[in-house]
Design a protein around this motif. Structure first.
Motif, PDB file in Angstrom:
ATOM      1  N   ALA A  95      31.368  16.527   0.327  1.00 19.66           N
ATOM      2  CA  ALA A  95      31.515  15.091   0.077  1.00 19.66           C
ATOM      3  C   ALA A  95      30.618  14.356   1.060  1.00 19.66           C
ATOM      4  CB  ALA A  95      32.968  14.639   0.235  1.00 19.66           C
ATOM      5  N   TYR A  96      29.797  13.458   0.535  1.00 15.59           N
ATOM      6  CA  TYR A  96      28.849  12.707   1.358  1.00 15.59           C
ATOM      7  C   TYR A  96      29.612  11.899   2.390  1.00 15.59           C
ATOM      8  CZ  TYR A  96      24.493  10.120   2.207  1.00 15.59           C
ATOM      9  OH  TYR A  96      23.359   9.583   2.761  1.00 15.59           O
ATOM     10  N   SER A  97      29.251  12.072   3.671  1.00 16.04           N
ATOM     11  CA  SER A  97      29.975  11.403   4.743  1.00 16.04           C
ATOM     12  C   SER A  97      29.010  10.741   5.708  1.00 16.04           C
ATOM     13  CB  SER A  97      30.862  12.396   5.502  1.00 16.04           C
ATOM     14  OG  SER A  97      31.505  11.765   6.598  1.00 16.04           O
ATOM     15  N   ASN A  98      28.862   9.425   5.592  1.00 16.37           N
ATOM     16  CA  ASN A  98      28.112   8.684   6.593  1.00 16.37           C
ATOM     17  C   ASN A  98      28.749   8.844   7.972  1.00 16.37           C
ATOM     18  OD1 ASN A  98      25.975   7.092   5.077  1.00 16.37           O
ATOM     19  ND2 ASN A  98      27.792   6.510   3.925  1.00 16.37           N
ATOM     20  N   THR A  99      30.080   8.907   8.000  1.00 15.82           N
ATOM     21  CA  THR A  99      30.782   9.058   9.274  1.00 15.82           C
ATOM     22  C   THR A  99      30.374  10.347   9.974  1.00 15.82           C
ATOM     23  OG1 THR A  99      32.668   7.882   8.307  1.00 15.82           O
ATOM     24  CG2 THR A  99      33.038   9.038  10.382  1.00 15.82           C
ATOM     25  N   GLY A 100      30.158  11.406   9.208  1.00 16.87           N
ATOM     26  CA  GLY A 100      29.733  12.669   9.809  1.00 16.87           C
ATOM     27  C   GLY A 100      28.430  12.526  10.574  1.00 16.87           C
ATOM     28  N   TYR A 101      27.524  11.695  10.076  1.00 20.78           N
ATOM     29  CA  TYR A 101      26.257  11.485  10.774  1.00 20.78           C
ATOM     30  C   TYR A 101      26.401  10.539  11.962  1.00 20.78           C
ATOM     31  CZ  TYR A 101      23.198  14.469   8.105  1.00 20.78           C
ATOM     32  OH  TYR A 101      22.586  15.593   7.592  1.00 20.78           O
ATOM     33  N   VAL A 102      27.405   9.666  11.937  1.00 24.61           N
ATOM     34  CA  VAL A 102      27.722   8.892  13.133  1.00 24.61           C
ATOM     35  C   VAL A 102      28.141   9.846  14.254  1.00 24.61           C
ATOM     36  CG1 VAL A 102      29.235   7.143  14.147  1.00 24.61           C
ATOM     37  CG2 VAL A 102      28.410   6.865  11.801  1.00 24.61           C
ATOM     38  N   VAL A 103      28.970  10.828  13.901  1.00 23.91           N
ATOM     39  CA  VAL A 103      29.409  11.826  14.882  1.00 23.91           C
ATOM     40  C   VAL A 103      28.208  12.611  15.413  1.00 23.91           C
ATOM     41  CG1 VAL A 103      30.832  13.881  15.235  1.00 23.91           C
ATOM     42  CG2 VAL A 103      31.709  11.988  13.849  1.00 23.91           C
ATOM     43  N   LEU A 104      27.273  12.974  14.549  1.00 21.22           N
ATOM     44  CA  LEU A 104      26.074  13.684  15.003  1.00 21.22           C
ATOM     45  C   LEU A 104      25.283  12.855  16.015  1.00 21.22           C
ATOM     46  CD1 LEU A 104      24.865  15.219  11.632  1.00 21.22           C
ATOM     47  CD2 LEU A 104      25.539  16.513  13.664  1.00 21.22           C
ATOM     48  N   GLY A 105      25.172  11.566  15.776  1.00 21.98           N
ATOM     49  CA  GLY A 105      24.491  10.709  16.739  1.00 21.98           C
ATOM     50  C   GLY A 105      25.184  10.712  18.088  1.00 21.98           C
ATOM     51  N   MET A 106      26.515  10.724  18.075  1.00 22.96           N
ATOM     52  CA  MET A 106      27.270  10.769  19.322  1.00 22.96           C
ATOM     53  C   MET A 106      27.052  12.100  20.040  1.00 22.96           C
ATOM     54  SD  MET A 106      30.773   8.990  17.852  1.00 22.96           S
ATOM     55  CE  MET A 106      31.685   8.984  19.410  1.00 22.96           C
ATOM     56  N   ILE A 107      26.958  13.185  19.282  1.00 27.01           N
ATOM     57  CA  ILE A 107      26.711  14.503  19.881  1.00 27.01           C
ATOM     58  C   ILE A 107      25.315  14.550  20.509  1.00 27.01           C
ATOM     59  CG2 ILE A 107      26.345  16.948  19.345  1.00 27.01           C
ATOM     60  CD1 ILE A 107      28.637  16.699  17.310  1.00 27.01           C
ATOM     61  N   ILE A 108      24.316  13.985  19.816  1.00 25.07           N
ATOM     62  CA  ILE A 108      22.967  13.946  20.379  1.00 25.07           C
ATOM     63  C   ILE A 108      22.972  13.208  21.714  1.00 25.07           C
ATOM     64  CG2 ILE A 108      20.676  12.929  20.070  1.00 25.07           C
ATOM     65  CD1 ILE A 108      20.956  13.580  17.065  1.00 25.07           C
ATOM     66  N   GLN A 109      23.680  12.085  21.778  1.00 27.94           N
ATOM     67  CA  GLN A 109      23.725  11.332  23.030  1.00 27.94           C
ATOM     68  C   GLN A 109      24.410  12.139  24.128  1.00 27.94           C
ATOM     69  OE1 GLN A 109      24.561   7.214  22.805  1.00 27.94           O
ATOM     70  NE2 GLN A 109      24.668   6.959  25.020  1.00 27.94           N
ATOM     71  N   LYS A 110      25.490  12.833  23.780  1.00 32.03           N
ATOM     72  CA  LYS A 110      26.199  13.636  24.787  1.00 32.03           C
ATOM     73  C   LYS A 110      25.327  14.787  25.273  1.00 32.03           C
ATOM     74  CE  LYS A 110      30.031  14.485  27.080  1.00 32.03           C
ATOM     75  NZ  LYS A 110      31.277  14.884  26.352  1.00 32.03           N
ATOM     76  N   ALA A 111      24.578  15.404  24.360  1.00 33.37           N
ATOM     77  CA  ALA A 111      23.766  16.569  24.719  1.00 33.37           C
ATOM     78  C   ALA A 111      22.516  16.199  25.511  1.00 33.37           C
ATOM     79  CB  ALA A 111      23.370  17.341  23.452  1.00 33.37           C
TER      80      ALA A 111
END
Length: 379
Positions: free
Chosen positions: A180-196
């Motif tokens: 299921a297409y999830s824009n929220t999932g890509y928001v989480v990816l952005g947060m992971i990139i910032q943490k990493a």
């Protein structure tokens, strides 16, 4: 809701476009752009780059209703969900460097962020976020009427706020057990990139993708509600007689979605990605490992499959191509690049006809025909 319209547009793509005979690629591109405008869409700009680097450009319609001003062939538009491919590219670069693993869980990087109503970040992996198999609900706010647009267009949300909104809803399915297409999932990816990395996702995209490729017309606009000039005004059709100029707005996920670009830059990015200039071979192969989409989307999107921030699509002339459409704030963009990165096409429309399923489907089919014709010319 602009994001919802964009997803429905993505879902309604046709895959059988007859290739007209007896006309040059440039003439066919002009014909296809005119066919999109003939549907009632205010403005169209398209660009095709051939294997030898030659470019064909076509525009149709007007940059602003009531003015007759032509659509600029180098006009900016909101990149919208095509920026998911930028995010995925950064994630895979980090994976190649050993900065993270696609099998890392969300909780490994963001403990407790994905939690509540059955959502469990200890069970969701980065790979699942990239391919929309996480089950995380798509809870981003949006607008469905002119009144909601005027009320909400300047609202600003942080990534944590957006994820928290989604966590008020149960997951669509257990992680890895559906699509299921999830824009929220890509928001989480952005947060992971910032943490990493210690840097926001837009800075990583700029440093890792845009500057190396010289894409100086792809810009992060943050919480600005405007676009650089030149650009066509963007319109959205909410219902009979309710065509609204929706150019003035802040993308709901401004951290990941506040990108503007041009047809030239989007072509160059997709070509470089598929040609292997941005990712090592193993990571590009990972990106191209696809999964089936949902049964609902598959009925409307025959033959389409989703990779890691890339969509694999069949061509009417045989073979396949790669793309990631985008739609937000009145701008709807389709694109495509051949598997070797040598032939590419981008068409941006400055109106979203989201008032009825038949309008969405006709807009998507006309734009899909343009991409299909442009790519089949190279095969």
């Amino acid at each position: 809701m602009a994001l919802g319209v964009a997803m429905l547009l993505t879902a309604c793509a046709a895959t059988t476009h007859a290739k007209p005979a007896g006309s040059s690629p440039a003439a066919r591109l002009r014909q296809d752009a005119e066919a999109i405008h003939a549907l009632g869409i205010s403005g169209v700009q398209a660009r095709v780059i051939a294997p030898d680097g030659r470019q064909s450009v076509a525009t149709s319609g007007t940059a602003a209703l009531g003015t007759g001003r032509p659509v600029p062939s180098n006009g900016y538009f909101r990149m919208a969900s095509t920026s998911k491919t930028l995010v995925a590219t950064v994630v895979l670069q980090l994976e190649a460097e050993g900065g993270l693993s696609l099998d890392d869980t969300v909780d490994h990087w963001l403990p407790g962020v994905v939690r509540g109503k059955g959502n469990d970040g200890s069970r969701v992996t980065i790979r699942q976020l990239l391919q929309h198999t996480s089950g995380i609900p798509d809870g981003l706010p949006g607008y469905t009427t002119p009144k909601e647009y005027y009320q909400q267009r300047h609202n600003v949300y942080g990534p944590g706020q957006l994820v928290a909104r989604a966590m008020a809803h149960a997951p669509d399915f257990p992680p890895g057990k559906g699509w299921a297409y999830s824009n929220t999932g890509y928001v989480v990816l952005g947060m992971i990139i910032q943490k990493a990395t210690g840097q926001p996702v837009h800075q990583q995209i700029g440093d890792r993708v845009l500057r190396p490729l010289g894409l100086d017309h792809t810009r992060w606009t943050g919480t600005s509600a405007t676009l650089p000039r030149p650009h066509a005004q963007a319109y959205q059709l909410f219902g009979p007689g309710s065509r609204v100029d929706v150019t003035d707005q802040i993308p709901v996920d401004h951290e990941s979605l506040s990108w503007v670009t041009t047809t030239r830059d989007e072509n160059v990015f997709l070509r470089a990605l598929l040609a292997g200039r941005l990712l090592p071979p193993r990571q590009l192969a990972e990106m191209k490992q696809t999964v089936p989409v949902s049964a609902e989307v598959q009925r409307l999107w025959p033959g389409g499959r989703y990779g890691l921030g890339l969509v694999k699509r069949p061509l009417s002339c045989g073979g396949t191509y790669w793309s990631h459409e985008g739609g937000d704030g009145g701008y709807i963009t389709l694109n495509g690049v051949t598997d070797d990165g040598r032939q590419s096409a981008v068409v941006s429309m400055s109106e979203a006809r989201g008032d009825a399923p038949e309008h969405i489907l006709s807009q998507e089919n006309a734009a899909g025909s343009l991409i299909d014709h442009a790519l089949c010319d190279a095969l």
